[in-house]
Write a protein that holds these residues in place. Sequence first.
Motif, PDB file in Angstrom:
ATOM      1  N   SER A 453      98.252  38.071  69.887  1.00  0.00           N
ATOM      2  CA  SER A 453      98.564  38.235  68.463  1.00  0.00           C
ATOM      3  C   SER A 453      99.780  37.423  68.032  1.00  0.00           C
ATOM      4  O   SER A 453     100.093  37.356  66.854  1.00  0.00           O
ATOM      5  CB  SER A 453      98.814  39.711  68.163  1.00  0.00           C
ATOM      6  N   ARG A 455     102.926  38.048  68.986  1.00  0.00           N
ATOM      7  CA  ARG A 455     104.192  38.806  69.013  1.00  0.00           C
ATOM      8  C   ARG A 455     105.038  38.279  70.183  1.00  0.00           C
ATOM      9  O   ARG A 455     106.236  38.091  70.056  1.00  0.00           O
ATOM     10  CB  ARG A 455     103.880  40.289  69.173  1.00  0.00           C
ATOM     11  N   MET A 651     104.292  35.197  65.453  1.00  0.00           N
ATOM     12  CA  MET A 651     104.571  36.059  64.293  1.00  0.00           C
ATOM     13  C   MET A 651     105.924  35.775  63.668  1.00  0.00           C
ATOM     14  O   MET A 651     106.103  35.838  62.473  1.00  0.00           O
ATOM     15  CB  MET A 651     104.584  37.522  64.746  1.00  0.00           C
ATOM     16  N   TYR A 652     106.920  35.537  64.540  1.00  0.00           N
ATOM     17  CA  TYR A 652     108.292  35.421  64.027  1.00  0.00           C
ATOM     18  C   TYR A 652     108.927  34.105  64.454  1.00  0.00           C
ATOM     19  O   TYR A 652     108.623  33.582  65.525  1.00  0.00           O
ATOM     20  CB  TYR A 652     109.157  36.560  64.560  1.00  0.00           C
TER      21      TYR A 652
END
Length: 661
Positions: A453, A455, A651-652
């Motif tokens: 995902s 993360r 994600m980040y």
Amino acid sequence: MTTSPKRKRKIDTAAEKVPVKAKRKRTSDPVAQQVLDRTDAAGIETAYDRHDEQEPRCGFGELGICCRICEMGPCRISPFAKGPKRGICGATAATIVARHLIRQVAAGASAHSDHGHDIVNTLLLTAKGSALGYVIKSPERLFELAAEWGVSTEKKSVEEVAREMAELALKEFNNQEGEIRYPTLRAQKATVERRRRLGIMAVGVEHEIVETLHRTHEGVDADYKNLILHGLRTSLGDGWAGSMLATDYGDVLFGTPEPVRSQVNLGVLKEDEVNIVVHGHEPTLSEMVVAASRDPEMVKLAKEKGAKGIMVGGICCTANEILMRQGAPVVGNFLHQELAVATGAVDVMLVDVQCIMPALVEHAQRFHTKVITTSKKAKIPGATHMQFDEHTAYETAKEIVKVAIENYPNRGPVDIPQGKTDLVAGFTVRNTFTHLGGRYRSSFRPLNDAIISGRLRGVAAVVGCNNVKKVQDQSHIRMVRELIANDVLVVMTGCGATACAKEGLLQPEAAFKWAGKGLQEICETVGIPPVLHLGSCVDNSRILVALCEMIKEGGLGQELADLPIAGAAPEAMCEKAIVIGFYCVASGAYVNYSPAMRVLGSSEVTKYLTEEIEEVTGGKFSFEGDPVKAARLMIEHMDKKRAALKLRPMMYAPVTAEITE
Ligand code: BF8
Ligand code: SF4
């Protein structure tokens, strides 16, 4: 990544440019610095001084192009336009470099594997009832392994199963035909088939080491690619047999680690207690000494001598063994061995095998410390030798503890620096991922999902030693900080783990200080540090198994080479680090190794190891010396693998690692 010898030397020998007399920055550990300041003031020599004394180094040696394999030599290959391009026998730079390199692989493999052999042998003696003091602490792990190996346990006692399993394991060392057992049991089919196709599936640990020595004898294998392939095969015998057996059988005999809190650095030494520092590698010795130090008879004796108790702490990998299983404090890593003695507070420095500086004995003579050697394989002139034998282990351990107690009143001035740091260690394939799977479920699914995902970016294994050519711990810390800031979960072993433990990176709170947001979320949910301590250097085998489990769980490709993972040894010191690098690359991993292996004198071998080998095993080396740049190369590699797997974007954004040490 750079491959040209000229450029490379610039990166890896930065320390050499400092004039010998000037005190360069030697450690990033302020606690170590306090002791170094004192040894400097007192004119006490340490490894750092002996390092400076060696400057300038022999360029041929550094580039790996001197050969002394036969009595016609030594021969040197000129790296310049003029001068010899072949040895007397005609060996080229590539042949010379490759021969010496795989001899180093074989030496590293034998160190790990001889250690593994001793553990299996101790289990056998324990099962036979002739190793007094040892008990099989984890019958569950034994039965699990028996099931994996297809050994029936029905109507058999723990001892009977242990005996059968130990006898089978001993064969892994001296097998003369067939294959070592673990790859087919644990690795993916595609990986096994690749190894068979390449002819690098190890037959047995010793078989490959013997063949390495033969191939590299004068006048045998001159083809550098063929030599390196055999180096890969030899290394697989270590990673997937010798070291893996050391870990598995160590867990059976001494117990499977569970997460444990402890402390690290010279501040764990006690002013008012007897301090025994165990240094070396084999848990067969250290476990017994820990047990003997807790014996009421010994504690009473210590009190009679005016001490409040007995402290047993470790240096190097033996520290990791007793930390993982007993929660014993860690005195330090490789470059702490002389510093510990220089506190004046070590009553006995107890050593077995590997990473023990012979200089310790002379150094200890300036203090009251007694250096005790215990292995017939490792004696040092001037040390007290107390032969350790599995049959009488506990008795010998008590004798050693007594020597320390008797020596306690002989202390001169004591100056223990106050620094120590809390840490969490004790992670294994099973318990880490029980954590990651949530409290009730042991599964790699959540780890894989976090990677899929976006993360988590991937997993990096940062392992290995301290090297006096570098600033102690600095490369480990800088590299790991950069990785976790980029949402990479880091697993560590050996002296690197101790380096990061001293810095506080092995505490769950470290995630909030330094990790990227994705990794932070994982650490918070699961309650783990962003950097997981998986044990001693033989426990790198735990990492191999964990990676296989990730592939089995699904969604991240078919073999290890597909995974968004990377490895590094940023302060590599010895041949054991070389063999670890080799079996990781042989298993399909990207590995940054620094200081560079001594191969730069052959552009062909350098190119092969850093580029072409990827076509062969799926893994490759780089020799970047700057730890942050190296971390970025590792991240780049993970991103390449993520793209190939078509995983979601991260994600980040990474946090900027602000490095202050
Ligand atoms: O086997 S990390 S300095 S202690 S070799 Fe030695 Fe290197 Fe330390 Fe452990 Ni591993
Ligand atoms: Fe020289 Fe060849 Fe002998 Fe090496 S093996 S020392 S290169 S003659």
